[in-house]
Design a protein around this motif. Structure first.
Motif, PDB file in Angstrom:
ATOM      1  N   LYS A  86      26.287 -44.091 -33.314  1.00  0.00           N
ATOM      2  CA  LYS A  86      27.091 -44.504 -34.460  1.00  0.00           C
ATOM      3  C   LYS A  86      28.545 -44.632 -34.036  1.00  0.00           C
ATOM      4  N   ALA A  93      33.290 -44.540 -38.355  1.00  0.00           N
ATOM      5  CA  ALA A  93      32.760 -45.734 -39.017  1.00  0.00           C
ATOM      6  C   ALA A  93      33.093 -45.705 -40.504  1.00  0.00           C
ATOM      7  N   GLN A 140      20.626 -52.453 -37.072  1.00  0.00           N
ATOM      8  CA  GLN A 140      21.410 -52.596 -35.852  1.00  0.00           C
ATOM      9  C   GLN A 140      21.910 -54.032 -35.697  1.00  0.00           C
ATOM     10  N   GLU A 173      24.790 -54.465 -37.982  1.00  0.00           N
ATOM     11  CA  GLU A 173      25.984 -53.816 -37.427  1.00  0.00           C
ATOM     12  C   GLU A 173      26.601 -54.671 -36.337  1.00  0.00           C
ATOM     13  N   GLU A 191      22.055 -41.926 -42.468  1.00  0.00           N
ATOM     14  CA  GLU A 191      23.179 -41.254 -41.806  1.00  0.00           C
ATOM     15  C   GLU A 191      23.726 -42.080 -40.641  1.00  0.00           C
ATOM     16  N   ARG A 192      22.835 -42.744 -39.906  1.00  0.00           N
ATOM     17  CA  ARG A 192      23.288 -43.538 -38.756  1.00  0.00           C
ATOM     18  C   ARG A 192      24.035 -44.800 -39.180  1.00  0.00           C
ATOM     19  N   TYR A 193      23.605 -45.450 -40.284  1.00  0.00           N
ATOM     20  CA  TYR A 193      24.148 -46.770 -40.612  1.00  0.00           C
ATOM     21  C   TYR A 193      25.001 -46.802 -41.884  1.00  0.00           C
ATOM     22  N   HIS A 231      29.268 -47.807 -43.069  1.00  0.00           N
ATOM     23  CA  HIS A 231      29.861 -49.057 -42.584  1.00  0.00           C
ATOM     24  C   HIS A 231      28.919 -50.251 -42.635  1.00  0.00           C
ATOM     25  N   GLU A 244      26.685 -36.946 -44.941  1.00  0.00           N
ATOM     26  CA  GLU A 244      26.647 -36.721 -43.495  1.00  0.00           C
ATOM     27  C   GLU A 244      26.216 -35.282 -43.232  1.00  0.00           C
TER      28      GLU A 244
END
Length: 637
Positions: free
Chosen positions: A153, A157, A395, A398, A430-432, A435, A455
């Motif tokens: 990540k 972000a 992904q 992103e 949580e990863r994406y 943002h 988070e």
């Protein structure tokens, strides 16, 4: 405006399909012979059921439920006819509705029988069944599994800055249209849903069903048309719309043969196309997803690895017919690549409604507690590779600087979403977020709700990263007004600037006959929930941090919580009482983007000896726990 002739054409076509449904289904029903062996098996199941209903402590309740599952699994090993007939008889003798017992077990029993034979009843799967479906066991802890991502990540972000420009998006959910609804039929029946001829004693009707609907019934076509005709008056233009599942009625005991359910869906989407594809009406693209009631039998969505019971008569269970029907019905709103994905990706797809925004349309039935296929052979961590598929497109977004909306039927924090699935989904958020993921949108509960993601699950405003919006249902079942949502969305960031809920007051139906339903704005979230605890600048979105502060105001202010509790049920005239425990559980649920963070279940913390069974409590004090009712199952009524 659609003509009434089209309305009656839809009704006539569906009534014709309904008239042949029972004879066709009876042809597939195995013969049942009652003998002494059968009687002994029934006695064993009935005793185990009686022990469960009598249990008060959590230990006794859990032990009784596991024992019952073991007895039922033993039946499953012997034969299908014995399995089905015994469960039907015990269901009826336990006081449940005979029609529901007969139909639901005959339709879903063969899959349940197959799955039970593949699981360890005394292990995690058995405890999940007992915990997730009736709260009789502590919920097993999640099997920890860390998903892998193509890249870390980005540091710090953050979402892009608001643009000051807005678009309008429509959110519909949980239609549950009932083509067999009859004006004047009994609305106060003793069945799960009313307002149907077969549940009406025409010589003694106590509450005639209105032409527009009733609180004990699913949605008549007249109410749907009224809403669709009202929607264009809300705004000049909708950028697009979403429909988060569940078009068919709550008739879970009678969904077969599958072409009955298929016909309801096809004709309903024909009605939607007439409104969404016509200039002067709604005139925008609609992005739907599947709900648990789209399947026949209800809830049962197999995995790619599921072992469908042998025989040509069982091949409809693979749901190819459903995905192909959705592909055809959603064509024109979805492009050819998305409709291809629908069929070959078990109902999930990718769409691009406007520049800069990607929609991930997700089949969430692989998290549903009542989808027995999810437990087959112990279950899968990534059913059908759905998580890796999501990660691929997140992904990609992103990398390309695009925002993403995730739309589905069951929210991952709902109490009907399996904890393991929910945990793994939460890792993706949580990863994406914040943002890439600009918003998440679901339905299923019939209520006007939301969930917040944090988070590291740290429930503080500064750690809040995403919000899931759960839309109110169109159906008034059970005891709620029909409703829909409209969002004001930033045209560049695609974050929600305001959430507006519209309802019609069904308790005033006697005053509608001349003018029709009184559709109106119930509330604006921005106006209703802004306070000294939760402040918003003029151009600020309804951020996850703001929503967290709103929940703090619910803790500190009786009037703010009461406002939320009323809106949650769409200003229902029959709100169940909400005591302090209820209030605590509801606020906890808002902050639970994953279901294991909820407070309304019993954890497997190794200290159950002195605990009272939640199952027992709910049986003895149903009114106290009415706010927890699973309205979407169609049976908890």
């Amino acid at each position: 405006m659609l003509t009434h002739s089209l309305k009656w054409l839809l009704l006539g076509a569906l009534a014709a399909q309904h008239s042949v449904a029972e004879p066709l289904f009876r042809q597939q029903t195995p013969d049942i012979t009652i003998n002494s062996f059968h009687t002994a098996q029934e006695a064993a199941v009935l005793k185990a059921t009686t022990d469960l209903l009598a249990a008060e402590s959590l230990v006794a309740s859990c032990s009784s439920c596991i024992s019952l599952l073991q007895v039922v699994k033993n039946l499953a090993i012997i034969s299908e006819s014995l399995f089905l007939s015994t469960l039907i008889s015990v269901c009826k003798r336990s006081g449940f509705d005979p029609i529901v017992c007969e139909g639901t077990i005959r339709e879903q029993g063969p899959v349940l029988r197959h799955v039970l034979r593949t699981i360890n009843v005394s292990g995690k799967e058995g405890h999940i069944i007992c915990a997730a479906t009736i709260d009789s066991c502590p919920y097993p802890v999640v099997d920890q599994w860390n998903l892998t991502f193509p890249s870390p990540k980005p540091v710090n972000a953050q979402p892009p800055a608001p643009s000051g420009q807005e678009i309008t998006v429509l959110h519909l959910s949980d239609w549950h249209v009932d083509p067999f609804y009859e004006t004047g039929a009994e609305a106060a029946c003793d069945k799960p849903i009313c307002c149907r001829p077969e549940f009406t004693n025409y010589e003694n009707i106590t509450q005639p069903a209105s032409i527009w609907g009733a609180y004990t019934c699913d949605t008549p076509i007249t109410l749907l048309e009224s809403m669709l005709e009202y929607i264009p008056s809300v705004t000049d233009k909708y950028a697009f719309a979403i429909l988060t599942g569940d078009v068919p009625p709550h008739e879970v005991w009678s969904t077969l043969p599958y072409n009955k359910t298929q016909g309801i869906e096809t004709l309903s989407y024909d009605l939607l196309h007439a409104h969404f594809d016509t200039p002067g009406l709604i005139d925008t693209k609609l992005y739907p997803v599947v709900g648990n009631h789209e399947a026949a039998p209800t809830n049962l969505f197999p995995h790619n690895v599921s072992k469908i019971p042998k025989g040509d008569d069982n091949q409809f269970l693979n749901l190819t017919w459903l995905y192909e029907t959705m592909s055809d019905s959603w064509s024109g709103w979805l492009d050819t690549e998305a409709t291809f994905d629908l069929v070959h990706n078990s109902g999930s797809y990718i769409a691009y409604p406007t520049d800069g925004l990607v929609i991930i349309g997700l089949n969430t039935m692989f998290c549903y507690t009542l989808n027995w296929w999810n437990l087959e052979g112990g279950g899968e961590k990534d059913p059908n590779g759905i998580f890796q598929w999501m990660i691929h497109y997140l992904q990609k977004a992103e990398d390309e600087g695009k925002r993403v909306w995730i739309i589905g039927h069951i929210a991952p924090g709902d109490n009907t979403c399996l904890h393991d699935y929910s945990n793994y989904y939460y890792q993706i958020v949580e990863r994406y977020a914040p943002h890439v993921i600009a918003g998440q949108f679901f339905g299923h509960t019939h209520r006007d709700e939301l969930e917040i993601f944090y988070e590291n699950a740290t429930q503080k405003a500064g750690k809040a990263i995403s919000t899931a919006y759960l839309a109110p249902s169109m159906t008034p079942f059970s005891m709620m007004n029909p409703g829909f949502r409209v969002y004001k969305i930033d045209a560049v960031t695609f974050e929600v600037m305001d959430s507006l809920t519209y309802v019609a007051d069904l308790d005033q139906v006697d005053e509608w006959d001349e003018t029709g339903p009184n559709w109106h704005l119930e509330y604006s979230a921005r106006e209703a929930y802004s306070s000294s605890e939760a402040t918003l600048g003029h151009k600020e979105p309804l951020s996850p941090a703001w929503w967290h502060n709103v929940t703090k105001s619910f803790e500190e202010s009786d009037s703010m919580f009461e406002k939320y509790y009323n809106f949650r049920s769409k200003s229902s005239p029959d709100l169940p009482e909400c005591d302090q425990a209820c209030r605590t559980n509801l606020i906890c649920g808002i902050r639970a983007g994953k279901s294991e963070l909820r407070c309304d279940y019993q954890r497997d913390d190794g200290n159950q000896t002195s605990q009272v069974s939640l199952f027992s409590e709910r049986q003895r004090n149903p009114e106290k726990y009415a706010y927890m009712k699973d309205l979407c199952s169609g049976l908890d009524h």
